[in-house]
Design an enzyme around this catalytic site. Structure first.
Site, PDB file in Angstrom:
ATOM      1  CB  THR A 106       5.287   1.720  11.726  1.00  0.00           C
ATOM      2  OG1 THR A 106       5.308   1.350  10.348  1.00  0.00           O
ATOM      3  CG2 THR A 106       6.689   2.031  12.184  1.00  0.00           C
ATOM      4  NE  ARG A 134      -4.232   0.021  14.327  1.00  0.00           N
ATOM      5  CZ  ARG A 134      -3.863   1.186  13.789  1.00  0.00           C
ATOM      6  NH1 ARG A 134      -2.582   1.474  13.621  1.00  0.00           N
ATOM      7  NH2 ARG A 134      -4.772   2.082  13.445  1.00  0.00           N
ATOM      8  CD  GLU A 152      -0.480   0.354  20.234  1.00  0.00           C
ATOM      9  OE1 GLU A 152      -1.153   1.406  20.214  1.00  0.00           O
ATOM     10  OE2 GLU A 152       0.130  -0.068  19.255  1.00  0.00           O
ATOM     11  CG  HIS A 203       0.350   3.710  17.868  1.00  0.00           C
ATOM     12  ND1 HIS A 203      -0.644   2.753  17.900  1.00  0.00           N
ATOM     13  CD2 HIS A 203       0.346   4.189  16.602  1.00  0.00           C
ATOM     14  CE1 HIS A 203      -1.222   2.668  16.717  1.00  0.00           C
ATOM     15  NE2 HIS A 203      -0.627   3.534  15.901  1.00  0.00           N
ATOM     16  N   GLY A 224       0.816  -1.225   0.000  1.00  0.00           N
ATOM     17  CA  GLY A 224       0.000   0.000   0.000  1.00  0.00           C
ATOM     18  C   GLY A 224       0.839   1.260   0.000  1.00  0.00           C
ATOM     19  NE  ARG A 225      -2.822   5.931   1.228  1.00  0.00           N
ATOM     20  CZ  ARG A 225      -4.066   5.456   1.203  1.00  0.00           C
ATOM     21  NH1 ARG A 225      -4.697   5.339   0.065  1.00  0.00           N
ATOM     22  NH2 ARG A 225      -4.676   5.116   2.325  1.00  0.00           N
ATOM     23  CB  ILE A 226       2.452   3.295   4.793  1.00  0.00           C
ATOM     24  CG1 ILE A 226       1.343   4.305   5.144  1.00  0.00           C
ATOM     25  CG2 ILE A 226       3.621   3.431   5.777  1.00  0.00           C
ATOM     26  CD1 ILE A 226       0.698   4.113   6.512  1.00  0.00           C
TER      27      ILE A 226
HETATM   28  C1  GLV Z   1      -2.325   5.015  13.191  1.00  0.00           C
HETATM   29  O1  GLV Z   1      -1.813   4.037  13.630  1.00  0.00           O
HETATM   30  C2  GLV Z   1      -3.330   5.013  12.196  1.00  0.00           C
HETATM   31  O2  GLV Z   1      -3.836   3.941  11.809  1.00  0.00           O
HETATM   32  O3  GLV Z   1      -3.676   6.095  11.762  1.00  0.00           O
END
Ligand code: GLV
Length: 311
Positions: A222, A224, A253, A272, A155-157
């Site tokens: 980064t 979940r 968390e 987070h 995906g984008r990230i």
């Molecule tokens: C942060 O973890 C988000 O999903 O925006």
């Protein structure tokens, strides 16, 4: 005029924008999330909910909110929301898509660099008296040029991480739903997770996946915490099955004070903060406001959540 319950005070001008659009906005005060009772009371007569990733929005909550016509999550992930329950009740759900790509990719690179170069341990050693001299064999890390970076999720990230990692000379590959995960893990020097948490990805990184990784490999998370079986990760770090991990997210968390994740060797943990820049958090608020304003006017949300799996 619609009534909107906002589950926490937000940076930026999202609340003012909702009010300027003529809505009556109630903001849950304090720095902690609303309790279940407070959330239930908050949505009881609300038309719109601006939720955070710390708020569980499920069928029971939706049933306690008979007027609810829109939920906007202040996150790109929406695993805190039962999308099928919302769809069944005709409540549209929006997410803060697009706006946190850069901030999250930046944080991923910060964790990657920190894990590769022992920044967390080095900082502790410098402060705590273990820096005795320049050590030819001390704090040796991983050379990034030529190292293999596996990005899980296309995906984008994930793409934004690849864009940042390229100038460092990392050799980048991606793996997605239909690929042989274990074969890809076996090749990687660094593995970074960028898939959403859902029933397919929960504990994707389990005992077997960790066993497939190189003993010198690093794991960055980064997305979940639930994508990783944290008990398996702790065991793998203790046994040296992998060399280290850097986590922006954990399960749960935050981990309780006595959680063994804090004592796992070579494990860097931050709270987070993937999207935590002032610019991005304000943009996320605006995204949520745009979704609510549109849905409460009977229009489609600009950035809807993905369709639930069965839809
Ligand atoms: C942060 O973890 C988000 O999903 O925006």
């Amino acid at each position: 005029m619609a009534k909107i319950f906002v589950a926490r005070a937000l940076p930026g001008d999202a609340i003012e924008r909702l009010r300027a659009a003529g809505h009556e906005v109630t903001v849950h005060g304090g720095s902690m999330p609303p309790t279940r009772e407070e959330l239930t009371a908050g949505v009881a007569d609300a038309d719109g909910l601006l939720s955070l990733l710390t708020d569980r929005v499920d069928g029971e909550l939706l049933d306690s909110a008979p007027q609810l016509r829109a939920v906007a999550n202040l996150a790109v992930g929406c695993d805190n929301i039962d999308l099928a329950a919302a769809a069944e009740r005709g409540v549209p759900v929006g997410v803060a898509a697009h706006v946190l790509t850069d901030a999250t990719a930046d944080l991923t690179m910060a964790l990657l660099l920190a894990a590769a170069r022992n920044i967390s341990q080095g900082e502790r050693d410098a402060r705590e008296g273990r820096w005795k001299t320049w050590e030819p064999e001390g704090w040796l890390g991983l050379e990034l040029r030529g190292a293999k970076l596996l990005i899980i999720g296309r995906g984008r990230i994930g793409q934004a991480v690849a864009e940042r990692a390229t100038p460092f000379g990392l050799q980048i590959s991606f793996t997605g739903r239909d690929d042989d995960l274990h074969a890809a893990l076996a090749e990687a020097d660094i593995v970074t997770l960028h898939c959403p948490l859902n029933e397919q990805t929960r504990h994707l990184i389990d005992d077997a996946a960790l066993a497939a990784m190189k003993p010198t490999a690093l794991l960055i998370n980064t997305t979940r915490g639930g994508v990783v079986d944290q008990t398996a990760l702790i065991k793998a770090l203790q046994a040296g099955t992998i060399a280290g991990a850097a986590l922006d997210v954990t399960d749960p968390e935050p981990p309780p004070a006595d959680d063994p994740i804090y004592d796992a060797p070579n494990c860097l943990i931050v709270p987070h903060i993937g999207s935590a820049t002032a610019t991005t958090r304000a943009a996320m608020g605006n995204c949520a406001a745009d979704n609510l304003i549109a849905a409460l006017a009977g229009e489609p949300m600009p950035t809807p959540a993905p369709a639930p799996p069965s839809a």
